[in-house]
Every structure is written in C-alpha cells, then in structure tokens.
Design a protein around this motif. Structure first.
Motif, PDB file in Angstrom:
ATOM      1  N   MET A 209       4.954  -4.201  10.080  1.00 40.16           N
ATOM      2  CA  MET A 209       4.505  -4.208   8.697  1.00 40.16           C
ATOM      3  C   MET A 209       3.159  -3.516   8.700  1.00 40.16           C
ATOM      4  O   MET A 209       2.158  -3.835   9.509  1.00 40.16           O
ATOM      5  CB  MET A 209       4.368  -5.823   8.497  1.00 40.16           C
ATOM      6  CG  MET A 209       3.715  -5.870   6.865  1.00 40.16           C
ATOM      7  SD  MET A 209       4.906  -6.024   5.890  1.00 40.16           S
ATOM      8  CE  MET A 209       4.302  -6.443   4.295  1.00 40.16           C
ATOM      9  N   ILE A 210       2.915  -2.490   7.802  1.00 43.56           N
ATOM     10  CA  ILE A 210       1.793  -1.767   7.566  1.00 43.56           C
ATOM     11  C   ILE A 210       1.263  -1.889   6.249  1.00 43.56           C
ATOM     12  O   ILE A 210       1.966  -1.733   5.332  1.00 43.56           O
ATOM     13  CB  ILE A 210       2.170  -0.119   7.829  1.00 43.56           C
ATOM     14  CG1 ILE A 210       2.465   0.021   9.407  1.00 43.56           C
ATOM     15  CG2 ILE A 210       0.896   0.762   7.316  1.00 43.56           C
ATOM     16  CD1 ILE A 210       2.857   1.632   9.621  1.00 43.56           C
ATOM     17  N   THR A 211       0.021  -1.997   6.198  1.00 38.01           N
ATOM     18  CA  THR A 211      -0.816  -1.722   4.847  1.00 38.01           C
ATOM     19  C   THR A 211      -1.753  -0.624   4.893  1.00 38.01           C
ATOM     20  O   THR A 211      -2.397  -0.314   6.099  1.00 38.01           O
ATOM     21  CB  THR A 211      -1.747  -2.963   4.822  1.00 38.01           C
ATOM     22  OG1 THR A 211      -0.808  -4.221   4.547  1.00 38.01           O
ATOM     23  CG2 THR A 211      -2.323  -2.976   3.399  1.00 38.01           C
ATOM     24  N   ALA A 212      -1.515   0.442   4.081  1.00 33.86           N
ATOM     25  CA  ALA A 212      -2.326   1.437   3.978  1.00 33.86           C
ATOM     26  C   ALA A 212      -2.955   1.977   2.617  1.00 33.86           C
ATOM     27  O   ALA A 212      -2.254   1.354   1.769  1.00 33.86           O
ATOM     28  CB  ALA A 212      -1.388   2.675   4.352  1.00 33.86           C
ATOM     29  N   SER A 213      -3.930   2.528   2.819  1.00 37.04           N
ATOM     30  CA  SER A 213      -4.445   3.184   1.539  1.00 37.04           C
ATOM     31  C   SER A 213      -4.078   4.637   1.495  1.00 37.04           C
ATOM     32  O   SER A 213      -4.216   5.480   2.320  1.00 37.04           O
ATOM     33  CB  SER A 213      -5.852   2.907   1.117  1.00 37.04           C
ATOM     34  OG  SER A 213      -6.614   3.607   2.071  1.00 37.04           O
ATOM     35  N   LEU A 214      -3.803   5.243   0.289  1.00 38.62           N
ATOM     36  CA  LEU A 214      -3.611   6.643   0.034  1.00 38.62           C
ATOM     37  C   LEU A 214      -3.865   6.966  -1.397  1.00 38.62           C
ATOM     38  O   LEU A 214      -4.148   6.132  -2.256  1.00 38.62           O
ATOM     39  CB  LEU A 214      -2.038   7.030   0.307  1.00 38.62           C
ATOM     40  CG  LEU A 214      -1.140   6.422  -0.909  1.00 38.62           C
ATOM     41  CD1 LEU A 214      -0.078   7.242  -1.173  1.00 38.62           C
ATOM     42  CD2 LEU A 214      -0.415   5.105  -0.016  1.00 38.62           C
ATOM     43  N   THR A 215      -4.258   8.231  -1.806  1.00 40.40           N
ATOM     44  CA  THR A 215      -4.655   8.618  -2.823  1.00 40.40           C
ATOM     45  C   THR A 215      -3.198   8.731  -3.957  1.00 40.40           C
ATOM     46  O   THR A 215      -2.289   8.987  -3.615  1.00 40.40           O
ATOM     47  CB  THR A 215      -5.205  10.200  -3.059  1.00 40.40           C
ATOM     48  OG1 THR A 215      -4.213  11.097  -2.152  1.00 40.40           O
ATOM     49  CG2 THR A 215      -6.504  10.073  -1.943  1.00 40.40           C
ATOM     50  N   LEU A 216      -3.888   8.572  -4.968  1.00 40.50           N
ATOM     51  CA  LEU A 216      -2.784   8.358  -6.168  1.00 40.50           C
ATOM     52  C   LEU A 216      -1.686   9.691  -6.251  1.00 40.50           C
ATOM     53  O   LEU A 216      -0.668   9.799  -6.703  1.00 40.50           O
ATOM     54  CB  LEU A 216      -3.219   8.106  -7.415  1.00 40.50           C
ATOM     55  CG  LEU A 216      -3.698   6.620  -7.744  1.00 40.50           C
ATOM     56  CD1 LEU A 216      -3.958   6.364  -9.387  1.00 40.50           C
ATOM     57  CD2 LEU A 216      -2.283   5.939  -7.588  1.00 40.50           C
ATOM     58  N   THR A 217      -2.371  10.801  -5.978  1.00 41.05           N
ATOM     59  CA  THR A 217      -1.752  12.205  -5.966  1.00 41.05           C
ATOM     60  C   THR A 217      -0.641  11.990  -5.108  1.00 41.05           C
ATOM     61  O   THR A 217       0.516  12.862  -5.367  1.00 41.05           O
ATOM     62  CB  THR A 217      -2.686  13.265  -5.645  1.00 41.05           C
ATOM     63  OG1 THR A 217      -3.581  12.943  -4.446  1.00 41.05           O
ATOM     64  CG2 THR A 217      -3.645  13.714  -6.743  1.00 41.05           C
TER      65      THR A 217
END
Length: 200
Positions: free
Chosen positions: A171-179
């Motif tokens: 299980m990974i939680t990641a943040s990324l740009t909306l683009t």
C-alpha cells in the motif's frame, strides 16, 4: 487552473514606524484555518504587550476563504488594507499579520489605513512570490510482485511517497501535482490486481 501564487517562505519582522507607533509585519504560507489560529496564538505569545494584532488571510485557489480583522482598531482601518494587499499581489494561502505597538499619538483612520497598507505591502514585497502547483493524494494497493512497476510509474510523474506499507499486499500513499492526475489514473487503470483512489 492547476497552480496558485504564494510566498516561497515566511517573512518576519518587517518594521515600520509612524508618529511613535511601531508596526511589525509578518507573512506565512498557511493551508487551513486551524493553522492560522496557531500562528496568531504564537504571535500573541511572542508580542504580549502589543496594542493590536491585525490580520488578513486568503485560502483556496481563488482565495474563496478569507477574513480581515481590525483587532480593536477603527472598523476597516487595518484588516481591510492588509487584505487588499493580498489581492493586489494576487496571492493566496497566506496569512499577513501587522502587530502594532501604540506610541502615544493617534494616527486617525486615514493614517491607520495608509500605515497598515504600507506595512502589509512591504512585508509581501520582502518575500519571494512563486507559482505553486496544486497537489492531490493517491492511495495505491497492489501485489508485492508489481512493486517496481508501480514505483517506476510514480517516479516518472514526480510523485512523492508519503507512506509505504507491505504485508500480504503493498500500500502506497503518494502526493502528486494535479497536472499528472489523469495520466497516472489512466495507467493504473490498465494494470491488473491494482486498486487506487484519490483523496482530494
């Protein structure tokens, strides 16, 4: 619209003097009203003898949450001039506070408006305004054997890993740009045994 203008880093202790009164400007990046309350409480602890802690903030990509507070100064003479500087600089997710130590001479409403405006302006101009991309968080669950494939995909789009857990499955939680949201979503959808969801 996937980005907004904000300060690169906090600005503190911008001092302006007017007829014996001392005005000290502060500006911080903020993400929530809870964080704003904490900032204000900390500042009041640091400047307990100040006469006023006037402030304004804008939150949200279009500054849809906002407030201007005169903290005992005549109505519209402090918070609004500070807020208008946030608008003039086109920035959001920012709290600007001007702390005043009264010097014994009244400035009058027009004098207050001018001084609070000038202090807020000088504070924002002392900072570096940058465009920051909006981000969202993503949870991905997948079998251990697909670990390299999933990590490679996330790296390709510059996603930041916030949390990684592995037991029977990973299980990974990641943040990324909306683009990059659509591209990652499309590619994860094509993978078998992979489930994912965006948090915001």
């Amino acid at each position: 619209m996937h980005s907004y203008n904000t300060l690169q880093q906090p600005v503190e202790d911008i001092i302006l003097k007017e007829k014996g009164s001392r005005f000290i400007g502060f500006a911080w990046n903020v993400q929530s009203e809870a964080e704003i309350r904490e900032r204000l409480e900390t500042l009041k602890d640091e400047h307990p003898k100040a006469t006023h802690h006037c402030y304004a903030y804008r939150l949200g990509i279009n500054g849809e949450k906002y407030r201007a507070n005169d903290d005992g100064e005549p109505s519209g003479s402090a918070g609004l001039p500070i807020y208008n500087q946030l608008l003039a600089h086109g920035v959001t997710n920012i709290l600007v506070v001007v702390v005043r130590y009264y010097g014994g001479t009244k400035l009058g409403v027009s004098g207050l408006v001018k001084t609070y405006k000038e202090c807020a302006k000088a504070t924002l101009e002392a900072g570096i305004i940058i465009a920051r991309e909006l981000e969202c968080e993503l949870d991905v669950e997948f079998p251990f054997g697909l670990q390299n494939t999933v990590f490679t995909l996330l790296n390709r789009y510059g996603a930041k890993i916030l949390d990684f857990r592995s037991a029977n499955s990973c299980m990974i939680t990641a943040s990324l740009t909306l683009t990059h949201k659509k591209n990652i979503s499309d590619q994860l959808s094509e993978m078998q045994h992979v489930s994912f969801k965006f948090r915001n």
